[in-house]
Each structure stands twice: as C-alpha cells, then as structure tokens.
Scaffold this motif. Structure first.
Motif, PDB file in Angstrom:
ATOM      1  N   ASP A   1       0.833  -1.208   0.000  1.00 46.47           N
ATOM      2  CA  ASP A   1       0.000   0.000   0.000  1.00 46.47           C
ATOM      3  C   ASP A   1       0.865   1.254   0.000  1.00 46.47           C
ATOM      4  O   ASP A   1       0.581   2.220  -0.708  1.00 46.47           O
ATOM      5  CB  ASP A   1      -0.939   0.017   1.208  1.00 46.47           C
ATOM      6  N   ALA A   2       1.940   1.244   0.778  1.00 49.56           N
ATOM      7  CA  ALA A   2       2.842   2.399   0.829  1.00 49.56           C
ATOM      8  C   ALA A   2       3.515   2.610  -0.526  1.00 49.56           C
ATOM      9  O   ALA A   2       3.710   3.747  -0.960  1.00 49.56           O
ATOM     10  CB  ALA A   2       3.882   2.211   1.928  1.00 49.56           C
ATOM     11  N   VAL A   3       3.868   1.512  -1.198  1.00 48.56           N
ATOM     12  CA  VAL A   3       4.478   1.620  -2.525  1.00 48.56           C
ATOM     13  C   VAL A   3       3.484   2.265  -3.501  1.00 48.56           C
ATOM     14  O   VAL A   3       3.851   3.155  -4.276  1.00 48.56           O
ATOM     15  CB  VAL A   3       4.936   0.243  -3.045  1.00 48.56           C
ATOM     16  N   VAL A   4       2.241   1.846  -3.449  1.00 45.78           N
ATOM     17  CA  VAL A   4       1.212   2.447  -4.322  1.00 45.78           C
ATOM     18  C   VAL A   4       1.086   3.940  -4.014  1.00 45.78           C
ATOM     19  O   VAL A   4       1.016   4.763  -4.931  1.00 45.78           O
ATOM     20  CB  VAL A   4      -0.141   1.716  -4.171  1.00 45.78           C
ATOM     21  N   GLU A   5       1.084   4.305  -2.737  1.00 44.76           N
ATOM     22  CA  GLU A   5       1.004   5.718  -2.374  1.00 44.76           C
ATOM     23  C   GLU A   5       2.151   6.509  -2.980  1.00 44.76           C
ATOM     24  O   GLU A   5       1.959   7.601  -3.519  1.00 44.76           O
ATOM     25  CB  GLU A   5       1.021   5.878  -0.852  1.00 44.76           C
ATOM     26  N   VAL A   6       3.359   5.972  -2.873  1.00 40.68           N
ATOM     27  CA  VAL A   6       4.534   6.662  -3.427  1.00 40.68           C
ATOM     28  C   VAL A   6       4.397   6.787  -4.944  1.00 40.68           C
ATOM     29  O   VAL A   6       4.633   7.862  -5.521  1.00 40.68           O
ATOM     30  CB  VAL A   6       5.837   5.917  -3.060  1.00 40.68           C
ATOM     31  N   MET A   7       3.985   5.715  -5.593  1.00 44.77           N
ATOM     32  CA  MET A   7       3.867   5.736  -7.046  1.00 44.77           C
ATOM     33  C   MET A   7       2.818   6.748  -7.499  1.00 44.77           C
ATOM     34  O   MET A   7       3.023   7.484  -8.478  1.00 44.77           O
ATOM     35  CB  MET A   7       3.538   4.336  -7.577  1.00 44.77           C
ATOM     36  N   LEU A   8       1.689   6.805  -6.788  1.00 43.44           N
ATOM     37  CA  LEU A   8       0.642   7.767  -7.150  1.00 43.44           C
ATOM     38  C   LEU A   8       1.083   9.194  -6.844  1.00 43.44           C
ATOM     39  O   LEU A   8       0.673  10.139  -7.535  1.00 43.44           O
ATOM     40  CB  LEU A   8      -0.655   7.430  -6.420  1.00 43.44           C
ATOM     41  N   ALA A   9       1.891   9.368  -5.832  1.00 45.01           N
ATOM     42  CA  ALA A   9       2.357  10.704  -5.470  1.00 45.01           C
ATOM     43  C   ALA A   9       3.274  11.302  -6.518  1.00 45.01           C
ATOM     44  O   ALA A   9       3.282  12.517  -6.714  1.00 45.01           O
ATOM     45  CB  ALA A   9       3.076  10.649  -4.116  1.00 45.01           C
TER      46      ALA A   9
END
Length: 188
Positions: free
Chosen positions: A178-186
C-alpha cells in the motif's frame, strides 16, 4: 412490480455458476459513497480508503477483476486530487516531495533487509504469504525505488501470493505494498 434496482443494468459483469464475486449491494453502496465524496469534497474519503475497500464474496456477484479495475481508477482520481491539494496547500511542493521521499525510504529500508527476513513470519502452524514469492516481488520494487526500474501501479495493486505455513505476515506485506502504491501515485 419491479424495483428500480431490479430493472437497472448491472454496473459490472456478474459471475456465473459456482464462481464467486463481490457482493453487488456492497459494491454499489461503496461506489455511490465514493462518487458523492469526490463530487462534494465534504466526505473525508481518501485514496487509501478506496485502496482498502473490501467486499464480501458471494455467488452471482460482480466480477472481481472488473470491480478492482474500477477501484484502481477511482483511487487514481482521489490520489490526484490529494496531490493537487497538498501542492497548493501549506508547504507546497517541498513538503509533498519530502513526505513522499520519507515514505519511499521507509519502504526501501524494509526491503533492503535480507531475503527471508523482510517481514515478520507467522507461526509454523499458520499460513502466511510465500516467502520466496514476496521476496521476488519486493526485490523488483526495491529496484524500482532505487533505479526507477519499470513497475506499474497496476502490477503492484494486482500482485497475489500463494500461502505457506510459517510464511510472511500478510498485514505487514500488504501495508508495504500500500505504501508503494502511495509513493507511485504521489509521483505520477
């Protein structure tokens, strides 16, 4: 006499036979709330809330892949709005980039641990995610964070692991993904 919902076309393809899908009522209610939250901006729903949405599995439910794809697009929209809001708010670009870098570094620190020890393991009597599969995926994610190797948000969202006794604790692995997805979307 038919109700409006009985005569309305299904929002997604439905499963047939023994195959299970997401409960239609639960999905429709969540999507209705998400639409209202996005359009009004009054509801504090976030991209993380969309990513964490879960629905009961039932026969004759909505096809899982179709709903998951729609949820991905909705999450992207919420993330873009959150990014725009953060960039125009207090701290602006510098704060947003700093927070994103910090999250990426926490993830990278976790993934730089030795293979087989990146996450807590469940007891040998319980099932967790297969260690070798998680390590393979997290190696690729670490390379993405370090060198910008090609990994898409959809690849991270759709990753699935088989289970093994004494495997990695699911909640920890899921939190890192989930944190990786957040970083990628950011940064997208």
């Amino acid at each position: 006499m038919t109700t409006a919902s009985a005569s309305a076309p299904a929002a997604f393809p439905e499963t047939h036979g023994r195959e299970k899908g997401y409960d239609r009522v639960s999905v429709d209610a969540f999507l209705s709330r998400a639409r209202a939250a996005f359009e009004s901006g009054d509801d504090p729903m976030t991209a993380a809330d969309v990513r964490e949405a879960a629905f009961p599995l039932v026969r004759r439910g909505y096809a899982i892949a179709s709903v998951d794809a729609a949820l991905g697009r909705i999450e992207d929209a919420f993330a873009a709005r959150e990014r725009e809001s953060a960039l125009s708010g207090r701290g602006g670009v510098r704060a947003w980039v700093g927070q994103t870098r910090e999250t990426a570094q926490v993830v990278l620190d976790r993934l730089s641990r030795p293979r087989g020890r990146r996450f807590d393991r469940v007891s040998s009597l319980r099932y967790g995610y297969r260690i070798d599969e998680v390590d393979l995926v997290t190696d690729k994610i670490a390379r993405f964070l370090e060198t910008d190797e090609s990994v898409s948000v959809e690849q991270v969202r759709s990753v699935a692991f088989r289970m093994q006794r004494g495997g990695y604790r699911e909640a920890q692995v899921d939190a890192v993904l989930d944190a990786v997805v957040e970083v990628m979307l950011a940064v997208s």
